[in-house]
Design a protein around this motif. Sequence first.
Motif: not given
Length: 248
Positions: A42, A44, A125, A128, A131, A133, A144, A148, A153, A155
């Motif tokens: 993902l 963003v 999120i 995925a 991630v 950002d 985000i 996360c 997650r 990121w």
Amino acid sequence: MSGTGNPLALSRPELRRYSRPLLVPEWLDAGAQERVRAASVLVVGAGGLGSPVIAQLAGAGVGELVICEGDRVELSNLHRQTLYALGDVGRAKAEVAAARAQAINPHVRVRVAPALTPDTADALIQAADLVLDATDNFETRYAIADACVRIGREWVWGAAAGVSGMLSVFGPALGLRDVFPEPEGAESCAEAGVLGPLPNVVGSMMALEALKVLGGVGEPLRGRIWTLDALSGRVRTLALRPPTSTMD
């Protein structure tokens, strides 16, 4: 590697397309190309940071590339946002970025997702594996980060404004709020300006960190922050301390 019984095996066209990274021993030995091919990423933001991220992750062969971006292309974007051309001014960035990514690599599944907000962040999120950002909107950045941490997650986070850039790989144990509790004193590109190559350098580094995380190679910037002063060329990597837990 191209045997018929393995669903993760690379096809002959993929082997030709990814022949150069497959010559890198660390990449080949880790089975990194197959790992990247199986991943959903993902992204963003499809602006100055997101342009190189999207182009390079598409070129690298991620399995699925999901793009979240609510803005339209503006003339002032074109000096740094390399996915777009003059004829794209006024068009939705997400749609243009998705089309360009798909044109780079037809083996990648590319789709546009709804804008990421505090209400949509968890669902986007959760779906995925990683991630990125690539925003310069501080409300979105912290949405985000919070999601996360809640979901567990990792990121990849990057920032570029003026002549300074930063990058890290955050996770549930050490996140954006642990380093920058609030966006106090921070400015967006619209406020601070930016030299065009800077977000492209940081975005390329974000793509590299994403491939390291997804491919299981090298030493991603977990627990560290990479900084760049564009005018001096000075690069520093600083160790970050995880928050100290306290007992009631």
